[in-house]
Design an enzyme around this catalytic site. Structure first.
Site, PDB file in Angstrom:
ATOM      1  N   ILE A  61       4.887  -1.138   2.963  1.00  0.00           N
ATOM      2  CA  ILE A  61       4.638   0.267   2.640  1.00  0.00           C
ATOM      3  C   ILE A  61       5.409   0.637   1.383  1.00  0.00           C
ATOM      4  CG2 ILE A  61       4.696   2.624   3.502  1.00  0.00           C
ATOM      5  CD1 ILE A  61       2.941   0.604   5.151  1.00  0.00           C
ATOM      6  N   LYS A  62       4.639   1.058   0.390  1.00  0.00           N
ATOM      7  CA  LYS A  62       5.252   1.421  -0.888  1.00  0.00           C
ATOM      8  C   LYS A  62       5.696   2.879  -0.827  1.00  0.00           C
ATOM      9  CE  LYS A  62       4.055  -0.421  -5.352  1.00  0.00           C
ATOM     10  NZ  LYS A  62       2.968  -0.562  -6.317  1.00  0.00           N
ATOM     11  N   ILE A  63       6.976   3.071  -1.134  1.00  0.00           N
ATOM     12  CA  ILE A  63       7.589   4.392  -0.981  1.00  0.00           C
ATOM     13  C   ILE A  63       8.357   4.723  -2.261  1.00  0.00           C
ATOM     14  CG2 ILE A  63       9.344   5.662   0.334  1.00  0.00           C
ATOM     15  CD1 ILE A  63       8.570   4.002   2.739  1.00  0.00           C
ATOM     16  N   ALA A 120       0.878  -1.181   0.000  1.00  0.00           N
ATOM     17  CA  ALA A 120       0.000   0.000   0.000  1.00  0.00           C
ATOM     18  C   ALA A 120       0.911   1.225   0.000  1.00  0.00           C
ATOM     19  CB  ALA A 120      -0.896  -0.012   1.230  1.00  0.00           C
TER      20      ALA A 120
END
Ligand code: E4P
Length: 219
Positions: A82-84, A56
């Site tokens: 966590i997509k960064i 996400a």
């Protein structure tokens, strides 16, 4: 190679999960927007279907905001990655989150240099976008080969998710290179299964079977 589905659509996720081959899910803001639902509710529902990593993405462009969003999203479950984005701020946030044992997926990777920095920051996953490179006449799979070599040279643990996949050969080539994961859109997953000779073979077997008497067919 692990197979993730690249979608936020619940029906697609449920269908592929039912095939018994689904290892995880990746989403991004574009995929979430297509579903016209509350972001957190959608991720929570995906979490009830899939045990593996679910990516996400954060929206903030500053490290402090990224970390804040990540901490909230990670409360949904330990399998939320966590997509960064691969920016300087993204690196800072990834470093903090890796120290907090929160999974990260550094996204929008278009160069081996970016992938090297992501691994050094402690990213759990790196997402090279091969289709978008192909779209501008660069060989996307070459990027995957380069990252694979760099990570092997230094035994980095960051796992390669081949992303922005457009067709079945992207998946096959990713597997030949030895990528850890391919994240595949639903339509491409369906195409992976298909072969006309399989369909023709099934039809022929069934036609021949019908030539038997009921007694011959019994088992
Ligand atoms: C991966 O994590 C991304 O969500 C995705 O693969 C991007 O694909 P696209 O280039 O088809 O938008």
């Amino acid at each position: 190679m692990k197979i993730f589905i690249d979608t936020a659509n619940i029906d697609e996720i449920k269908e592929v999960a039912s095939w018994g081959i689904l290892d995880g899910v990746t989403t991004n803001p574009t995929l979430i927007a297509r579903e016209k639902r509350n972001f957190a509710d959608l991720v929570k529902e995906i979490h009830t279907i899939v045990d593996g990593p679910i990516s996400a993405e954060v929206i903030s462009l500053e490290a402090s905001g990224m970390v804040e969003e990540a901490r909230k999203l990670s409360k949904i479950g330990r399998n939320i990655a966590i997509k960064i984005p691969l920016t300087e701020e993204g690196l800072k946030a990834t470093k903090v989150l890796s120290q907090e044992r929160i999974m990260t997926n550094m996204t929008l990777c278009f160069s081996p240099a970016q992938a090297l920095l992501a691994a050094k920051a402690g990213a759990t996953f790196i997402s090279p976008f091969i289709g978008r490179l192909d779209d501008i006449s660069h060989e996307g799979l070459e990027l995957v080969r380069a990252i694979k070599q760099i990570y092997a040279n230094y035994a980095y643990k960051t796992q390669i998710i081949v992303a922005s996949i457009r067709h079945p050969l992207h998946v096959v080539e990713a597997a030949k290179i030895g990528a850890d994961i391919a994240t595949v859109p639903f339509n491409v997953l369906k195409k992976l299964m298909k072969h006309p000779l399989t369909d023709i073979g099934i039809d022929r077997f069934l036609q021949d079977w019908q030539k038997l008497s009921d007694k011959e067919k019994a088992f």
